[in-house]
Scaffold this active site. Structure first.
Site, PDB file in Angstrom:
ATOM      1  NE  ARG A   5      -1.612  -2.220   2.736  1.00 56.08           N
ATOM      2  CZ  ARG A   5      -1.700  -3.473   2.288  1.00 56.08           C
ATOM      3  NH1 ARG A   5      -2.737  -3.854   1.609  1.00 56.08           N
ATOM      4  NH2 ARG A   5      -0.755  -4.347   2.542  1.00 56.08           N
ATOM      5  CB  THR A   6       3.313   2.643   2.364  1.00 55.02           C
ATOM      6  OG1 THR A   6       2.531   2.119   3.446  1.00 55.02           O
ATOM      7  CG2 THR A   6       3.810   4.020   2.732  1.00 55.02           C
ATOM      8  CE  LYS A  34      27.034  -2.438  -5.272  1.00 52.97           C
ATOM      9  NZ  LYS A  34      26.918  -1.347  -6.257  1.00 52.97           N
ATOM     10  NE  ARG A  82       6.931   0.743   5.067  1.00 50.05           N
ATOM     11  CZ  ARG A  82       5.716   0.191   4.979  1.00 50.05           C
ATOM     12  NH1 ARG A  82       5.585  -1.091   4.687  1.00 50.05           N
ATOM     13  NH2 ARG A  82       4.631   0.920   5.208  1.00 50.05           N
ATOM     14  CG  HIS A  84       3.025   3.851   8.688  1.00 50.45           C
ATOM     15  ND1 HIS A  84       3.149   4.694   7.606  1.00 50.45           N
ATOM     16  CD2 HIS A  84       2.695   2.629   8.168  1.00 50.45           C
ATOM     17  CE1 HIS A  84       2.900   4.029   6.487  1.00 50.45           C
ATOM     18  NE2 HIS A  84       2.626   2.782   6.807  1.00 50.45           N
TER      19      HIS A  84
HETATM   20  N1   CP Z   1      -0.502  -0.052   5.759  1.00 50.11           N
HETATM   21  C1   CP Z   1       0.723  -0.294   5.263  1.00 50.11           C
HETATM   22  O1   CP Z   1       1.711   0.338   5.657  1.00 50.11           O
HETATM   23  O2   CP Z   1       0.768  -1.284   4.317  1.00 50.11           O
HETATM   24  P1   CP Z   1       2.064  -1.731   3.532  1.00 50.11           P
HETATM   25  O3   CP Z   1       3.006  -2.352   4.535  1.00 50.11           O
HETATM   26  O4   CP Z   1       1.601  -2.688   2.480  1.00 50.11           O
HETATM   27  O5   CP Z   1       2.705  -0.494   2.951  1.00 50.11           O
END
Ligand code: CP
Length: 308
Positions: free
Chosen positions: A53-54, A82, A103, A131
Site C-alpha cells: 500500500r504505502t 555493499k 521505509r 507511520h
Molecule cells: N498499511 C501499510 O503500511 O501497508 P504496507 O506495509 O503494504 O505499505
C-alpha cells in the site's frame, strides 16, 4: 521555501493537518484540477522493507499529480548490500529527485537520512516506531466518514506494542477534544510505556483490556484492528501463540454498535474474517483509497505547490 520533512504526524500542527485533509478532500472531488501540478517533478521511493500500500499509493499519488517516480523496493536491490549508509544513499538520491518517501526497519533511519537530504523526506514507516502517512490516511478516513476528529471513542485492537500505525494514531488523535481510547491487546503486546505516558500526561481517558467482546465494543465509534507484526518478533513460537488472539467475525460484529466503523491499516492476516468485508461498517478498503488522496496532498504541501 524552507526544506520540510515529515517524520511524525506531530510535525504538523492541528491547523496544518486540517488544511492537508481539506486539500485531500478537494483532490478527491476534483481530480482533473490537480493532474499536472507535479509535471517535471520526481518522487523517489526508497523502501528497505516490504510494502504494498504505502509504496504503490505514493507512486500512484505522484503519477496522479503528473510527476514521475523512481526507487527500489528492497534493501537487496540497493547499494546498502555493499555497505553504503542510509545518509549517503539519501544524499545521492537527493540529486535524482524532488521528494522522497523512505521505509526502513530501523527506528529513526528516515530521520537520519533527512539530515543529509537536499529534498523533503517522508517517513513511510520506521521499524515499530511511527507511520505518519498511515495516520493521515486514518484521519482522513475517520473525518470523511464520521464527519469529525473530536469526541470519538476509539478501540485499538491487536499488536499495540509493535504496531507503528497505532502509536502514530494515538499521538495524533490525542490532540483533539473529547477523545478516549480502549486499548485491546494481550498482556505481552500492550502499547509501549512512552505512548501510555503521553496519554496520561494529557489526561486522555484510556483503558487497557484483553478481551474483544460486547462490553469492550459498547460505545465505540471506531474499532481499529491490527495484525500481529510477525517481522518484529524475536522468536517464531511467541508469534504463533499470539497470531490468532483476535478474530473479528460476523458473530462478533453482531454484538458491535451499528455505527461503529472498522478500520485496519492492512495487510490483514486472520484478525478480520473475510465474511466481514461486506458489512457496511467495514471501511478498510475505502481507507486504502483515502491513502492516495492524502499522499497527493502531502506531496503538494511539502513541495509548496498550490493550484491557483
Ligand atoms: N498499511 C501499510 O503500511 O501497508 P504496507 O506495509 O503494504 O505499505
Amino acid at each position: 521555501m524552507a526544506l520540510r520533512h515529515l517524520m511524525s504526524p506531530l510535525d504538523m500542527t492541528i491547523e496544518e493537518t486540517d488544511e492537508l485533509l481539506d486539500l485531500a478532500n478537494d483532490i478527491e472531488n476534483n481530480r482533473e484540477k490537480y493532474a499536472h501540478i507535479c509535471d517535471g517533478k520526481i518522487l523517489a521511493t526508497l523502501f528497505f522493507e516490504p510494502s504494498t500500500r504505502t509504496r504503490l499509493s505514493f507512486e500512484a499519488a505522484m503519477m496522479n499529480l503528473g510527476g514521475k517516480v523512481l526507487g527500489f523496493h528492497s534493501a537487496d536491490s540497493s547499494s546498502t548490500t555493499k555497505g553504503e549508509t542510509v545518509s549517503d544513499t539519501m544524499r545521492i538520491v537527493s540529486c535524482y529527485s524532488d521528494i522522497c518517501a523512505m521505509r526502513h526497519p530501523k527506528e529513526g533511519a528516515p530521520l537520519v537520512a533527512s539530515m543529509k537530504s537536499l529534498v523533503p523526506v517522508i517517513n513511510a514507516g520506521d521499524g515499530g516506531h511511527q507511520h505518519p502517512t498511515q495516520t493521515l490516511t486514518d484521519m482522513l478516513t475517520i473525518r470523511s466518514l464520521k464527519g469529525r476528529l473530536d469526541h470519538l471513542k476509539i478501540g485499538l485492537c491487536g499488536d499495540l506494542k509493535f504496531g507503528r500505525t497505532v502509536h502514530s494514531l494515538i499521538e495524533s488523535l490525542s490532540r483533539y477534544e473529547g477523545i478516549s481510547f480502549v486499548l485491546i491487546s494481550p498482556e505481552e503486546l500492550r502499547v509501549p510505556g512512552y505512548v501510555r505516558d503521553a496519554m496520561a500526561a494529557k489526561n486522555i481517558p484510556f483503558e487497557e483490556v484483553e478481551k474483544l467482546d460486547e462490553n469492550t465494543m459498547a460505545g465505540l465509534d471506531i474499532l481499529y484492528m491490527t495484525r500481529v507484526q510477525k517481522e518484529r518478533f524475536f522468536n517464531e513460537e511467541d508469534y504463533v501463540r499470539m497470531k490468532d488472539f483476535y478474530i473479528l467475525d460476523k458473530e462478533k460484529m453482531s454484538l458491535a454498535p451499528e455505527s461503529m466503523l472498522i478500520l485496519h491499516p492492512l495487510p490483514r492476516v486472520n484478525e478480520i474474517a473475510v465474511e466481514v468485508d461486506n458489512d457496511p461498517r467495514a471501511a478498510y478498503f475505502q481507507q486504502v483509497q483515502y491513502g492516495v488522496y492524502v499522499r497527493m496532498a502531502l506531496i503538494m504541501t511539502l513541495l509548496g505547490l498550490e493550484v491557483k
